[in-house]
Design an enzyme around this catalytic site. Structure first.
Site, short mmCIF file in Angstrom:
data_model
loop_
_atom_site.label_atom_id
_atom_site.label_comp_id
_atom_site.label_asym_id
_atom_site.label_seq_id
_atom_site.Cartn_x
_atom_site.Cartn_y
_atom_site.Cartn_z
N SER A 112 -22.58 -76.97 58.81
CA SER A 112 -21.67 -77.51 57.82
C SER A 112 -21.86 -76.92 56.43
O SER A 112 -21.71 -75.72 56.23
CB SER A 112 -21.77 -79.04 57.80
OG SER A 112 -20.76 -79.60 57.00
N HIS A 113 -22.24 -77.76 55.48
CA HIS A 113 -22.34 -77.38 54.08
C HIS A 113 -23.72 -76.86 53.71
O HIS A 113 -23.98 -76.56 52.55
CB HIS A 113 -22.02 -78.60 53.21
CG HIS A 113 -22.88 -79.79 53.54
ND1 HIS A 113 -22.81 -80.43 54.74
CD2 HIS A 113 -23.85 -80.43 52.85
CE1 HIS A 113 -23.68 -81.42 54.78
NE2 HIS A 113 -24.34 -81.45 53.64
N ASP A 276 -16.02 -76.13 52.43
CA ASP A 276 -17.45 -75.89 52.67
C ASP A 276 -17.69 -74.87 53.78
O ASP A 276 -16.77 -74.18 54.23
CB ASP A 276 -18.15 -77.20 52.99
CG ASP A 276 -17.79 -77.75 54.36
OD1 ASP A 276 -16.65 -77.51 54.81
OD2 ASP A 276 -18.65 -78.39 54.99
N ASP A 278 -18.19 -74.92 57.05
CA ASP A 278 -17.44 -74.92 58.31
C ASP A 278 -16.02 -75.43 58.15
O ASP A 278 -15.32 -75.60 59.14
CB ASP A 278 -18.18 -75.73 59.37
CG ASP A 278 -18.21 -77.23 59.09
OD1 ASP A 278 -18.19 -77.61 57.90
OD2 ASP A 278 -18.28 -78.02 60.05
N ASP A 280 -14.72 -78.35 56.92
CA ASP A 280 -14.30 -79.74 57.12
C ASP A 280 -14.39 -80.59 55.86
O ASP A 280 -13.97 -81.75 55.88
CB ASP A 280 -15.05 -80.39 58.28
CG ASP A 280 -16.56 -80.50 58.05
OD1 ASP A 280 -17.05 -80.04 57.00
OD2 ASP A 280 -17.25 -81.04 58.94
N ARG A 281 -14.93 -80.06 54.78
CA ARG A 281 -15.03 -80.82 53.54
C ARG A 281 -14.12 -80.21 52.46
O ARG A 281 -13.68 -79.07 52.58
CB ARG A 281 -16.48 -80.85 53.04
CG ARG A 281 -17.42 -81.50 54.02
CD ARG A 281 -18.83 -81.61 53.46
NE ARG A 281 -19.72 -82.19 54.46
CZ ARG A 281 -20.71 -83.03 54.20
NH1 ARG A 281 -20.97 -83.38 52.95
NH2 ARG A 281 -21.46 -83.51 55.16
N LYS A 375 -12.99 -84.16 60.28
CA LYS A 375 -12.48 -84.09 58.91
C LYS A 375 -11.98 -82.67 58.67
O LYS A 375 -12.37 -81.73 59.36
CB LYS A 375 -13.55 -84.49 57.90
CG LYS A 375 -14.91 -83.87 58.07
CD LYS A 375 -15.89 -84.50 57.07
CE LYS A 375 -17.31 -83.98 57.24
NZ LYS A 375 -18.02 -84.66 58.34
#
Length: 542
Positions: A112-113, A276, A278, A280-281, A375
């Site tokens: 992710s982030h 971010d 991946d 999703d944010r 998300k």
């Protein structure tokens, strides 16, 4: 040739809220990734001949693990694998591909982030057939399998070509390399009024989007510049890099500081955003105003019907427990359900599948809807642009009108990263020991109304999730929440969430940290943050 390989268990492969995350050198240990992937397959039933989606955010070690996962999928009996060109699939795009092509599930390679690179973070998670993260009963089974695994299966074949679209054969299994962007972009065109957004941008509306050298770059470049007509160069850092250019791909006011400063300048664009690692944010900043993720969720929900995909209204709204109650007030006015869940997008999946909610969000910069089961950072950006195109008002005007209508939830999250794990767990244990005695106590002008450790009873599958965060609620609607995060890879991250509700519009211009100052002090007094962690201030404030 299919080979069965003898292996021994690793004891540290318990998935967190978003799969298994460790440093790259951990994953590079002998059979480490293979053990976890085989344990995923061992926890599943009925997938022989079915389709598996595989993709990731392009971080370091992504390609190597994709090759392993493909060969293991073939050895374990899958009939087809869909993989993004170059190994790229944003997390929401992967969810969409699973759903669109009715895949059995998917393996998403991402942390992710978190930072990327040879000594930084990597992750593997499994998504089920609805496109969403595996629920706890599946991740529990995976973890149990990692502790007893003795063998794994893998096809002894050459690596496939990930950079050319088309079909290839791996030990009798079809592998299809797909364009990672097209399916997602087509979905966005169905949800949003692209002609209206094109007209807005064509009329001189300026946008800037920082892809943070991460996976959203190709998606944003195609949609914002090629399909919506934003000026070339509007999408910054659009080439995904294995180390994210040496930067931390977390769209917050620390790691996206340059974007924030540009948006606060005299000649700022009209709209700024970032996503971010991946995809999703999201980070949303208007000219001269930062929109907190909690407020963004509420404002998107309040205006969603302006977009074609949501013109019939919302079934309900869901938010994670630490997310501010701003969305609750929107749900109340719209006369729809509001659902408070633990942190982790997997908890929203049941609610969406049951048709109870349309839009969901978390304070950690994640918002999304029932179009996928993750998300979706770029989705949030496009919904904002659709709203702006219809209302023809600035981000700042929309925010102020929203606060006037619903009141303002002053809100902030203080992160203490890489805290000694024993110290962090000791802090939480001490808080739990106080819960019974806190109600009725006063701290200055603040009086504790209730205090608990949040538990969630899933209304769909009746599962129970305990110990999801310590809540201290004060009379008048203010609150402080304490959680240990499950998204880091070293030490512990203590998150402290502080919220104050202010209905009086004449008091909506106070600086956020000043508005929350007494609650911040009380949080330290109750939890002993400085004493127990040795930290005098948070690592990150959002």
């Amino acid at each position: 040739m299919i080979r069965t390989v003898q292996t021994t268990p690793y004891k540290d492969q318990k998935p967190g809220t978003s799969g298994l995350r460790k440093k790259v050198p951990v994953f590079q240990q002998t059979n480490y990734a293979e053990n976890f992937i085989q344990s995923i397959f061992n926890s599943l039933e009925g997938f022989r001949g079915e389709t598996l989606v595989i993709g990731g955010d392009g971080r370091y070690y992504n390609r190597e693990v994709i090759q392993i996962a493909i060969k293991m999928a073939a050895a374990n009996g899958f009939g087809r694998v869909l993989v993004g060109r170059g190994g790229i699939l944003s997390t929401p795009a992967a969810s969409n591909v699973i759903r669109k092509y009715k895949a059995f599930g998917g393996i998403v390679l991402s942390a992710s982030h978190n930072p990327g690179g040879p000594t930084e973070d990597f992750g593997i998670k499994y998504n089920i057939g609805n496109g969403g993260p595996a629920p706890e009963k599946v991740t529990d089974a995976i973890y149990a399998g990692t502790r007893t695994i003795e063998t794994y299966k893998i096809a002894e074949v050459a690596d496939i070509n990930l950079d050319t679209e088309g079909s290839q054969n791996v030990a009798g299994m079809e592998v299809v390399v797909i364009d990672p962007v097209t399916d997602y972009a087509e979905l966005m065109e169905k949800l949003f009024d692209f002609p209206a957004i094109r007209n807005l941008i064509g009329g001189g509306f300026r946008i800037v989007f920082d892809a943070m050298s991460a996976v959203t770059g190709p998606y944003a470049k195609e949609i914002l510049e090629n399909r919506l007509g934003a000026a070339k160069g509007s999408v910054l850092n659009f080439i995904p890099l294995p180390d994210f250019g040496g930067h931390h791909p977390d769209p917050n006011l620390v790691h996206a500081r340059a974007l924030y400063e540009e948006m606060m300048g005299d000649d700022a664009p009209d709209f700024g955003a970032a996503s971010d690692g991946d995809g999703d944010r999201n980070l949303i900043i208007g000219k001269g105003i930062f929109i907190t993720p909690s407020d963004s969720l509420a404002m998107l929900a309040a205006n969603a019907s302006l977009a074609p995909g949501y013109s019939k209204g919302l079934a309900g709204i869901a938010r994670s427990m630490p997310t501010s109650a701003a969305a609750d007030r929107v749900a109340e006015k719209l006369g729809i359900g509001i659902y408070e869940t633990p942190t982790g997008w997997k908890f929203f999946g049941n609610l969406m599948d049951a048709g109870l909610v349309t839009i969901c969000g978390e304070e950690s910069a994640g918002t999304g809807s029932n179009h996928v089961r993750e998300k979706d950072g770029l989705w949030a950006v496009l919904l904002w642009l659709n709203i702006l195109a219809v209302r023809m008002e600035s981000v700042q005007d929309i925010a102020r009108q929203h606060w006037t209508t619903y009141g303002r939830n002053y809100y902030s999250r203080h992160d203490y990263e890489e805290v000694d794990a024993d110290a962090a767990n000791g802090l939480v244990t001490a808080l739990r020991d106080q819960l019974a005695t806190l109600p009725g106590k006063t701290f200055g002008k603040l009086k504790v109304a209730t205090a608990d450790d949040f538990s969630y009873n899933d209304p769909i599958d009746k599962s129970v999730s305990n110990n999801q965060g310590i809540r201290i609620l004060f009379e008048g609607g203010s609150r402080v929440v304490f959680r240990l995060s499950g998204t880091g890879t070293s030490g512990a991250t203590l998150r402290v969430y502080i919220e104050r509700y202010e209905p009086d519009a004449s008091r909506h211009d106070t600086e956020t940290q000043a508005a929350l100052a007494d609650l911040i002090a009380v949080a330290d007094e109750i939890a002993g943050i400085k004493t127990r962690t040795g930290r005098t201030e948070p690592t990150v404030i959002t």
